[in-house]
Enzyme design. Structure first.
Site, short mmCIF file in Angstrom:
data_model
loop_
_atom_site.label_atom_id
_atom_site.label_comp_id
_atom_site.label_asym_id
_atom_site.label_seq_id
_atom_site.Cartn_x
_atom_site.Cartn_y
_atom_site.Cartn_z
N LYS A 1 9.31 8.71 0.38
CA LYS A 1 9.32 7.75 -0.72
C LYS A 1 9.82 8.36 -2.03
CE LYS A 1 5.16 5.99 1.43
NZ LYS A 1 3.72 5.71 1.25
N SER B 1 7.15 2.47 -4.42
CA SER B 1 6.03 1.78 -3.77
C SER B 1 6.32 0.29 -3.81
CB SER B 1 4.70 2.09 -4.47
OG SER B 1 4.61 1.46 -5.72
N GLY C 1 0.81 -1.21 0.00
CA GLY C 1 0.00 0.00 0.00
C GLY C 1 0.84 1.26 0.00
N THR C 2 0.48 2.20 -0.83
CA THR C 2 1.10 3.53 -0.88
C THR C 2 0.42 4.29 -2.01
OG1 THR C 2 3.21 4.72 -0.91
CG2 THR C 2 2.91 3.03 -2.56
N THR C 3 0.76 5.54 -2.18
CA THR C 3 0.31 6.28 -3.36
C THR C 3 1.45 7.16 -3.86
OG1 THR C 3 -1.96 6.39 -2.50
CG2 THR C 3 -1.41 7.84 -4.33
#
Length: 232
Positions: A47, A60, A14-16
């Protein structure tokens, strides 16, 4: 968001991350949440990793895997710059990222984006999803939060956007993803890269604009983009 640690379950990725090309360069952004399974292990992770002065990696997937890819490519970029006496192009570093991802596709879990600026092609965005594919795009997004953004970005992006418009688009996209994706959240980090170099911007969590289903705390009014929440 990014996963860390090991378990018998499938890696949680999970990440964006979002990257947008505009008239004079690129704007990139990411949320800051790191999770280990259902546990948020870091609320303020960065990130966005510089590969050179003008090229950045958006990460990600597995935090350990993507950090290692960034370290290797940054090392090669420094050697390249010394040997040729010039900065490596965006495509060169994107190709290196893709080659490392492809050569280790059975072991690495990393959906990456490479974006930056060079004198030959100006602002560029390259998607490098899991497996090592390399695709140049005007905009792209990845991570679990990207599921909620494809339609929005496709609708709102247009050719020749100004820097301010691109920054607003990236910030709004990240806020939208954070409002829907439980694995994305925290503060937002943006980097704008152009001929003048890279400029960072941070949007604290209490200044991330909420959306229709997010109610303000009692006695407070919801903020608009760029403004802190205030007492009513």
């Amino acid at each position: 968001m990014e996963a860390s640690g090991h378990s018998d379950a499938a890696p949680h990725t999970g990440t964006t991350i979002v990257a947008v090309q505009y008239s004079d360069g690129v704007v990139i952004g990411a949320d800051s949440r790191v999770s280990t399974g259902r546990y948020v292990s870091n609320r303020a992770s960065d990130k966005l990793t510089p590969l050179s002065d003008f090229v950045w990696l958006l990460r990600s997937g597995s935090a350990a895997d993507t950090q290692l890819v960034g370290d290797y490519v940054r090392h090669y970029a420094e050697q390249h710059a010394m040997e040729l006496d010039r900065e490596p192009s965006v495509h060169t570093l994107a190709k290196l990222v893709a080659q490392i991802n492809y050569a280790n596709k059975a072991m690495l879990v990393g959906a990456l984006i490479v974006a930056g600026w060079d004198t030959a092609r100006g602002g560029q965005v390259y998607g490098v999803p899991v497996g090592g594919t390399l695709v140049r795009q005007r905009w792209t997004t990845d991570g679990s939060g990207s599921t909620y953004l494809w339609g929005y970005l496709d609708s709102e992006y247009r050719e020749g956007m100004s820097r301010a418009e691109a920054e607003e688009l990236v910030a709004t996209a990240l806020a939208l993803a954070a409002s829907r994706d439980g694995s994305s959240g925290g503060l937002l980090r943006l980097v704008t890269v152009s001929s003048g170099g890279a400029e960072r911007r941070l949007i604290p969590g209490d200044q991330v604009p909420p959306f229709w289903d997010e109610l303000p705390a009692p006695g407070k009014t919801p903020p608009v983009a760029g403004e802190a929440m205030v007492e009513a």
